[in-house]
Design an enzyme around this catalytic site. Structure first.
Site, PDB file in Angstrom:
ATOM      1  N   GLU A 275       0.828  -1.214   0.000  1.00 15.76           N
ATOM      2  CA  GLU A 275       0.000   0.000   0.000  1.00 15.76           C
ATOM      3  C   GLU A 275       0.856   1.256   0.000  1.00 15.76           C
ATOM      4  O   GLU A 275       0.791   2.061   0.940  1.00 15.76           O
ATOM      5  CB  GLU A 275      -0.875   0.021   1.264  1.00 15.76           C
ATOM      6  CG  GLU A 275      -1.757  -1.186   1.481  1.00 15.76           C
ATOM      7  CD  GLU A 275      -2.378  -1.213   2.878  1.00 15.76           C
ATOM      8  OE1 GLU A 275      -1.896  -0.518   3.803  1.00 15.76           O
ATOM      9  OE2 GLU A 275      -3.368  -1.936   3.043  1.00 15.76           O
ATOM     10  N   PRO A 276       1.684   1.458  -1.002  1.00 17.45           N
ATOM     11  CA  PRO A 276       2.504   2.665  -0.991  1.00 17.45           C
ATOM     12  C   PRO A 276       1.688   3.918  -1.334  1.00 17.45           C
ATOM     13  O   PRO A 276       0.822   3.877  -2.209  1.00 17.45           O
ATOM     14  CB  PRO A 276       3.544   2.397  -2.088  1.00 17.45           C
ATOM     15  CG  PRO A 276       2.869   1.449  -3.023  1.00 17.45           C
ATOM     16  CD  PRO A 276       1.909   0.634  -2.203  1.00 17.45           C
ATOM     17  N   ARG A 314       2.891  20.214   6.275  1.00 13.30           N
ATOM     18  CA  ARG A 314       3.922  19.284   6.760  1.00 13.30           C
ATOM     19  C   ARG A 314       5.038  19.959   7.560  1.00 13.30           C
ATOM     20  O   ARG A 314       5.414  19.451   8.618  1.00 13.30           O
ATOM     21  CB  ARG A 314       4.486  18.450   5.612  1.00 13.30           C
ATOM     22  CG  ARG A 314       3.414  17.589   4.919  1.00 13.30           C
ATOM     23  CD  ARG A 314       3.994  16.590   3.941  1.00 13.30           C
ATOM     24  NE  ARG A 314       4.800  15.614   4.624  1.00 13.30           N
ATOM     25  CZ  ARG A 314       6.112  15.652   4.743  1.00 13.30           C
ATOM     26  NH1 ARG A 314       6.801  16.595   4.119  1.00 13.30           N
ATOM     27  NH2 ARG A 314       6.751  14.767   5.450  1.00 13.30           N
ATOM     28  N   CYS A 346      -1.375  34.156  10.206  1.00 18.71           N
ATOM     29  CA  CYS A 346      -1.077  34.864  11.441  1.00 18.71           C
ATOM     30  C   CYS A 346      -0.686  33.927  12.569  1.00 18.71           C
ATOM     31  O   CYS A 346      -1.363  33.864  13.605  1.00 18.71           O
ATOM     32  CB  CYS A 346      -2.292  35.688  11.842  1.00 18.71           C
ATOM     33  SG  CYS A 346      -2.790  36.743  10.491  1.00 18.71           S
ATOM     34  N   GLU A 347       0.325  33.123  12.376  1.00 20.68           N
ATOM     35  CA  GLU A 347       0.947  32.416  13.496  1.00 20.68           C
ATOM     36  C   GLU A 347       2.374  32.028  13.120  1.00 20.68           C
ATOM     37  O   GLU A 347       2.683  31.810  11.953  1.00 20.68           O
ATOM     38  CB  GLU A 347       0.116  31.219  13.963  1.00 20.68           C
ATOM     39  CG  GLU A 347      -0.044  30.091  12.989  1.00 20.68           C
ATOM     40  CD  GLU A 347      -0.640  28.865  13.690  1.00 20.68           C
ATOM     41  OE1 GLU A 347       0.155  28.104  14.261  1.00 20.68           O
ATOM     42  OE2 GLU A 347      -1.869  28.674  13.672  1.00 20.68           O
ATOM     43  N   TYR A 375       0.486  14.092   0.846  1.00 21.56           N
ATOM     44  CA  TYR A 375       0.124  14.738   2.120  1.00 21.56           C
ATOM     45  C   TYR A 375       0.286  16.261   2.019  1.00 21.56           C
ATOM     46  O   TYR A 375       0.666  16.924   2.988  1.00 21.56           O
ATOM     47  CB  TYR A 375       0.935  14.130   3.278  1.00 21.56           C
ATOM     48  CG  TYR A 375       0.815  12.617   3.313  1.00 21.56           C
ATOM     49  CD1 TYR A 375      -0.389  12.024   3.688  1.00 21.56           C
ATOM     50  CD2 TYR A 375       1.858  11.784   2.919  1.00 21.56           C
ATOM     51  CE1 TYR A 375      -0.540  10.646   3.675  1.00 21.56           C
ATOM     52  CE2 TYR A 375       1.717  10.403   2.904  1.00 21.56           C
ATOM     53  CZ  TYR A 375       0.514   9.844   3.288  1.00 21.56           C
ATOM     54  OH  TYR A 375       0.372   8.478   3.276  1.00 21.56           O
TER      55      TYR A 375
HETATM   56  C1  LIG Z   1      -0.934   5.935   5.402  1.00 24.68           C
HETATM   57  C2  LIG Z   1      -1.030   4.499   5.130  1.00 24.68           C
HETATM   58  C3  LIG Z   1      -0.364   3.948   4.037  1.00 24.68           C
HETATM   59  C4  LIG Z   1       0.541   4.732   3.142  1.00 24.68           C
HETATM   60  O1  LIG Z   1       1.706   5.163   3.763  1.00 24.68           O
HETATM   61  P1  LIG Z   1       2.841   5.870   2.889  1.00 24.68           P
HETATM   62  O2  LIG Z   1       3.863   6.245   3.873  1.00 24.68           O
HETATM   63  O3  LIG Z   1       2.219   7.052   2.245  1.00 24.68           O
HETATM   64  O4  LIG Z   1       3.328   4.881   1.898  1.00 24.68           O
HETATM   65  C5  LIG Z   1      -0.566   2.601   3.787  1.00 24.68           C
HETATM   66  N1  LIG Z   1      -1.362   1.833   4.565  1.00 24.68           N
HETATM   67  C6  LIG Z   1      -2.007   2.346   5.630  1.00 24.68           C
HETATM   68  C7  LIG Z   1      -2.861   1.461   6.444  1.00 24.68           C
HETATM   69  C8  LIG Z   1      -1.863   3.687   5.951  1.00 24.68           C
HETATM   70  O5  LIG Z   1      -2.503   4.183   7.015  1.00 24.68           O
END
Ligand SMILES: *Cc1c(COP(=O)(O)O)cnc(C)c1O
Length: 421
Positions: A275-276, A314, A346-347, A375
């Site tokens: 899940e990248p 960020r 304003c911070e 993000y």
């Molecule tokens: C945020 C998240 C990701 C992705 O993370 P990256 O650092 O953006 O690759 C994958 N799986 C789950 C469950 C997440 O919460």
């Protein structure tokens, strides 16, 4: 590698000069490169070559519909963390059987939505979630395919706000209790156990924590199979980091990560999911902003730019570094001078960088924050009534606005004033 390079004295996104986009859409804006997104997705896909696998893009990193459509066209699955993201993925044409649903706080409503529209699996994070999911599925005459997210108690050695794999984090079930919880899951009528899920954090810059976690998952796979469960799918999460500071960081490459996966869990006969998010979208985007003022202060000088913490949170939220470069290519060997680079909000938290060495820049100059594709836009807000900034997607020599800047009228009219006022 990305596709934001200087050509003929100006920063380009693929073949489009960034000043041309700025002249057309105004600043600040996000700009994404389709070639970079494609390249990053393919790196992961190819790194898992030889394994039965699916790359599920973590769309929370950048969920613009055009980006999702691009990813869907490449064959990506999606990792979603809310009903809203699920609907976005479906709207982009991703079939339910390629959508995995993650997150610690799924509601019954969200479960119903996903079961109705089709889902690859739920990554379940707690016992009460398991019970609710079973009830929801049973009431619909359905069975919910699940993995259980285990918390392997490894230190991801990343920023504390995005580490998720330590025992004290809110995520998953302690791996020490996994067998007990799998037994409970197997006994529930609305649940079908199919695998194991793990995700230990984000912006990991070394492979060792992944290795520790995946070895634990491999052991658990064998134990659970011995207990009689069907474990045919392993979801290994996301989290591979990107080089935010190019001059001194070089996180592992997807190929090395793929080799690690093959080494640790490749011989279990499981289908592999990853899940990248950040590594696909992060370096595929820049935020372009204009210098409003160059201000001399006491002992320090400021570049006040027209982007602010509401557009890219960020640095304020994680103390994150973004490389910041002038859009006009600086002359070779030009002297650099330290500037604090700040927005108009304003911070004091609205500071992007402190004492950052910059080549000479004048008011009116464009500067780009690199590595802003993940993000960035998704975490933005309209704090200080600063309209959400446009997003632009570049493909070779073409560009398109993929989210327009709202007008002030639209923003004001989103609120309603009660008749009794
Ligand atoms: C945020 C998240 C990701 C992705 O993370 P990256 O650092 O953006 O690759 C994958 N799986 C789950 C469950 C997440 O919460």
């Amino acid at each position: 590698m990305d596709h934001f390079l200087y050509k003929a004295g100006a920063l380009h996104a693929e073949d489009v000069p960034v000043p041309e986009i700025a002249a057309s859409v105004g600043t600040p804006f996000y700009c994404y490169s389709a070639a970079t997104l494609t390249r990053h997705y393919r790196l992961f896909d190819e790194a898992l070559d030889g394994l039965d696998h699916l790359v599920c893009y973590a769309m929370k990193s950048n969920s613009n519909q055009a980006i999702l459509k691009l990813m869907a066209g490449l064959g990506a699955g999606m990792d979603v963390v809310s009903g809203g993201e699920y609907l976005r993925a479906k709207a982009a044409g991703v079939p339910g059987e390629r959508i995995v649903f993650s997150g610690v706080g799924k509601t019954g409503e969200e479960m119903r939505l996903a079961l109705e529209g089709g889902i690859r699996q739920f990554n379940v994070e707690s016992e009460p979630e398991l019970v609710l999911l079973s009830q929801v599925a049973e009431a619909m005459g359905a069975t919910a395919p699940i993995t259980i997210r285990v918390n392997p108690d490894v230190d991801a050695r990343t920023h504390e706000k995005i580490a998720t794999g330590k025992a004290e984090n809110k995520f998953g079930i302690p791996i020490s209790r996994a067998r007990e919880v799998y037994a409970q899951a197997a006994a529930l009528p609305g649940i079908e156990v199919i695998g194991i899920d793990v995700h230990i954090g984000s912006q990991l810059t070394e492979l060792d924590p992944f290795e520790q976690a995946y070895l634990k998952v491999a052991d658990l796979t064998k134990q659970l199979r011995a207990d009689g469960h069907t474990i045919r799918r392993l979801d290994l999460g996301g989290g591979l980091g990107i080089p935010y500071e190019r001059s001194n960081t070089a996180p592992p490459l997807p190929t090395e990560y793929g080799a690690l996966i093959k080494r640790t869990v490749g011989d279990l006969g499981c289908e592999i999911e990853i899940e990248p998010g950040r590594l696909i979208s992060g370096n595929a985007g820049i935020l372009v902003t204009e210098v409003i003022y160059v201000k001399s202060g006491e002992g320090r000088d400021f570049l006040i730019v027209d982007a602010a913490m509401n557009d890219l949170i960020r640095p304020a939220m994680y103390g994150a570094w973004h490389d910041i470069v002038p859009v006009a290519e600086p002359a070779a060997g030009v002297e650099r001078q330290p500037f604090d680079i700040v927005g108009p909000v304003c911070e004091t938290g609205d500071t992007f960088a402190k004492a950052r060495p910059m080549p000479p820049v004048q008011a009116g100059a464009l500067v780009a924050f690199r590595s802003a594709g993940a993000y960035g836009a998704v975490m933005s807000s309209e704090y200080n009534t600063r309209p959400l900034i446009p997003e632009v997607l570049v493909h070779e020599h073409q560009f398109a606005v993929i989210r327009a800047r709202p007008s002030f009228e639209e923003i004001i009219n989103r609120d309603s004033v009660p008749s009794w006022l």
